[in-house]
Design a protein around this motif. Structure first.
Motif, short mmCIF file in Angstrom:
data_model
loop_
_atom_site.label_atom_id
_atom_site.label_comp_id
_atom_site.label_asym_id
_atom_site.label_seq_id
_atom_site.Cartn_x
_atom_site.Cartn_y
_atom_site.Cartn_z
N LYS A 1 0.83 -1.21 0.00
CA LYS A 1 0.00 0.00 0.00
C LYS A 1 0.87 1.26 0.00
O LYS A 1 0.64 2.19 -0.79
CB LYS A 1 -0.92 -0.02 1.23
CG LYS A 1 -1.72 1.26 1.44
CD LYS A 1 -2.63 1.15 2.66
CE LYS A 1 -3.29 2.51 2.91
NZ LYS A 1 -4.62 2.38 3.50
N VAL B 1 2.71 1.68 -3.39
CA VAL B 1 1.84 2.12 -4.49
C VAL B 1 1.37 3.56 -4.27
O VAL B 1 1.34 4.37 -5.21
CB VAL B 1 0.65 1.15 -4.65
CG1 VAL B 1 -0.42 1.75 -5.55
CG2 VAL B 1 1.13 -0.19 -5.21
N LYS C 1 5.79 -6.99 -4.78
CA LYS C 1 6.25 -5.65 -5.12
C LYS C 1 6.47 -5.51 -6.63
O LYS C 1 6.23 -4.46 -7.20
CB LYS C 1 7.55 -5.37 -4.36
CG LYS C 1 7.86 -3.89 -4.24
CD LYS C 1 9.07 -3.65 -3.35
CE LYS C 1 9.56 -2.21 -3.56
NZ LYS C 1 10.80 -1.94 -2.81
N ALA D 1 3.26 -4.68 -8.15
CA ALA D 1 2.95 -3.27 -7.89
C ALA D 1 3.76 -2.37 -8.83
O ALA D 1 3.26 -1.35 -9.33
CB ALA D 1 3.23 -2.93 -6.43
N GLN D 2 4.99 -2.77 -9.08
CA GLN D 2 5.85 -2.00 -9.99
C GLN D 2 5.28 -2.01 -11.41
O GLN D 2 5.28 -0.98 -12.10
CB GLN D 2 7.27 -2.57 -9.97
CG GLN D 2 8.28 -1.73 -10.71
CD GLN D 2 8.44 -0.34 -10.09
OE1 GLN D 2 8.79 -0.24 -8.91
NE2 GLN D 2 8.17 0.71 -10.84
N LEU E 1 2.54 0.45 -11.51
CA LEU E 1 3.03 1.84 -11.49
C LEU E 1 3.67 2.23 -12.82
O LEU E 1 3.70 3.41 -13.18
CB LEU E 1 4.04 2.03 -10.34
CG LEU E 1 3.43 2.01 -8.94
CD1 LEU E 1 4.54 2.04 -7.89
CD2 LEU E 1 2.47 3.18 -8.73
#
Lengths: 386, 386
Positions: free
Chosen positions: A268, A271, A360, A363-364, A367
């Motif tokens: 969280k 991000v 992660k 999440a990358q 993004l």
């Protein structure tokens, strides 16, 4: 390639141990736990084991757990059941403006049957002030229902404080804890509520299995009348496969709680910071500290959330714009309007919900993929002035 | 040794194909069919496939099928939903004396909210006379609910005739068809009802999955309010694993209907004749022709059904004394009292329910094991005079 799944509020992947428990059960057992013979006895033992597992997750007694078909039924049962049981005492209920549709529409149904509902405003973070609840109580008030964690912006409400106010006036208090149980530590004794709703599909158990915690002595009618199952509180042959999965998921959630919270909270934060650094004109919704560890609500100015969701889906990333239960409804989110967002900003909102199974790296990827999508949509938006 | 299971009304063994469908689904999918991304799309496709499978079983349109948590919820939804939707039109409901507790207790709950219920007598075979229904109708009548097949004595009610009377007066008619659907051919168009309840656990699908058939235009409020699932008729994230099993079980039941009926009817005849030949002072309950193909209700004079059930269980044979939903309730069966059995005879009743998975050999074991049990119990019974 498996999709990147950031929509865990709509349902969570079943963990292997939960899958095994369910598949193993259904391969061997079909008995009705109410049957008074050996096939029934096996089912009954599995049912009571699951009841202990769920009770342990929220610090309740097994006898206080009523199994049902999920969070929505649990909420309906709590609200209608307490209202019906006390109809002669009074017909006034207090709630907040940002509840899930399971609460809002249940209350709407009761209003059509001459109940009166006070729905309280929240602040710009989505927080309800307990003093407002105290002020709203009348001699006719028979129920207070306030959610523990909001499922669109993640804000945690001061349920324990409100429950103290309710207890002082001897009014049953219910909390919709569906978005919180199994995701963060929840103890019914700390909260002090009379009723609490939870659902397995929030913590890697199956959809279609949930429970209502009912403190002893709480006035409650059944929602579903019939047989004597669930201590006469919820009739109907139990969804054993689902309940076995719920129990196993509860046991794992309790055992792994700290590491799961640490993992989702880190995602969280990563991000949230990434969005603020990479996408201009974003707003992170909800309370900055009093919030669910696994949810990010982000409003991206000048574009539509639905368009972003579709384009992310084409890139293999699953996110939501709001509660799955409200998907297809065309209005803007009542939660986002209640915290003061204007209609256009509310329409530009994405809700990401993580689980400890997310990484992660995923999440990358998100993004990296989002900024060009935002840019492309803004270039087509009549609202965008570059 | 695997037990001999003659309690299929309490729940049926999952067929291998149903097990595979469910295990296969849960191993791969967790999505919420309301989610508007690829993970949700897969779930939605499975949901709509199951809806078609269930609709086909009863000759309905897929859109007329509302999934829910089982027979009891389906019945509650039909009765309460129609009553609430028409509260301003009238508050009178007509039913029979021998309905399942899901009907009786739902009506009892409505009575506490100022509905009026006319509950009609049946004859010694458990048959309701449609003329009595016609006589009971008033300007206030908003619902007629009569079961298709009684779950304790197997009698089939003249639902199609009653539905014609109801239609002529523009009154919605519901039938609890839980004990019949999947066990014998049932076509909603032949019956002419507005609402029909069914449950997967009666035809080798899982407990916890059922459906309500709702003819278009039927006035109906939700029982469970919240999200927009099930065409706004039943809120809450669907029990996908259970629904997939229900769909698969429905497809198999439809395909194999004739052979299953032939097989269970042969077992029923074999056991009925064997009981009458081998055990003195037995009464076979229910209508001799208008009856479920798979159920035998037998009252054995001078002894207790519960004692027989326990001793049969010790011999590895699972039977029931009544509906599993009422197990543990200490009163005599309201169904058996309604057809005129006295209390002592009613207490001496066993209910056997077969499936096509049962064999004649199993039935023979039962017919061999029962007589010495009866003899032993009678030798201890104060009612028995040898």
């Amino acid at each position: 390639m498996a999709p990147i799944y950031f929509d865990n509020l709509a349902g969570t992947p079943l963990l292997p141990a939960v899958q095994e428990a369910m598949s193993g059960y259904l391969a061997q057992h079909w008995g009705n736990p109410s049957s008074q013979h050996q096939v029934g006895d096996v089912a009954n033992a599995a049912l009571e084991k699951a009841r202990e597992q769920v009770a342990a997750l929220i610090g309740a007694e097994p006898r206080e757990i009523v199994f049902c078909s999920g969070g929505t039924e649990s909420i309906n049962h709590a609200i209608k059941g307490v209202a019906w049981a006390q109809a002669k005492k009074g017909r006034h209920i207090i709630t907040s403006n940002i509840e899930h549709n399971a609460v809002l529409r249940t209350l709407r149904a009761l209003k059509l049957q001459d109940w009166r509902v006070t729905s309280l405003d929240v602040d710009q973070h989505g927080l309800l002030d307990p003093a407002k609840v105290a002020e709203a109580i009348t001699d006719q008030t028979v129920l207070i229902t306030v959610m523990l964690a909001n499922n669109e912006i993640g804000t945690l409400e001061p349920v324990a404080e409100i429950a103290q106010i309710a207890a002082a006036r001897k009014i049953p208090m219910h909390t919709d804890a569906v978005a919180a149980v199994g995701v963060m530590p929840v103890e019914v004794k700390d909260l002090g509520v009379s009723l609490l709703s939870l659902a397995a599909n929030q913590f890697h158990g199956p959809a279609g299995a949930g429970a209502l915690y009912v403190k002893r002595g709480t006035p409650l009618w059944p929602l579903v009348d019939g047989g004597v199952q669930e201590h006469n509180k919820r009739a109907g042959s139990q969804n054993m496969v689902g309940i076995v999965g719920l129990g196993q998921a509860a046991e794992l959630a309790l055992a792994e709680m700290d590491s799961r919270v640490a993992r989702t909270r880190a995602l969280k934060d990563f991000v949230t910071q990434g969005l603020q650094a990479r996408v201009p004109h974003v707003t992170i919704n909800g309370h900055p500290e009093l919030c669910l560890p696994h949810l990010v609500s982000v409003s991206v100015g000048y574009i539509e959330g639905e368009s972003m969701m579709i384009m992310l889906d084409e890139e293999g990333i699953c996110v939501a714009t709001r509660s799955a239960c409200a998907a297809g409804a065309l209005q803007a989110s009542h939660v986002l309007l209640s915290i003061g967002l204007d209609f256009a900003v509310a329409q530009g909102t994405l809700v990401l919900s993580f689980s400890h199974l997310n990484t992660k790296q995923e999440a990358q990827v998100f993004l990296d993929k989002l900024p060009p999508i935002v840019e492309r949509l803004r270039s087509m938006s009549p609202l965008w002035k570059g």
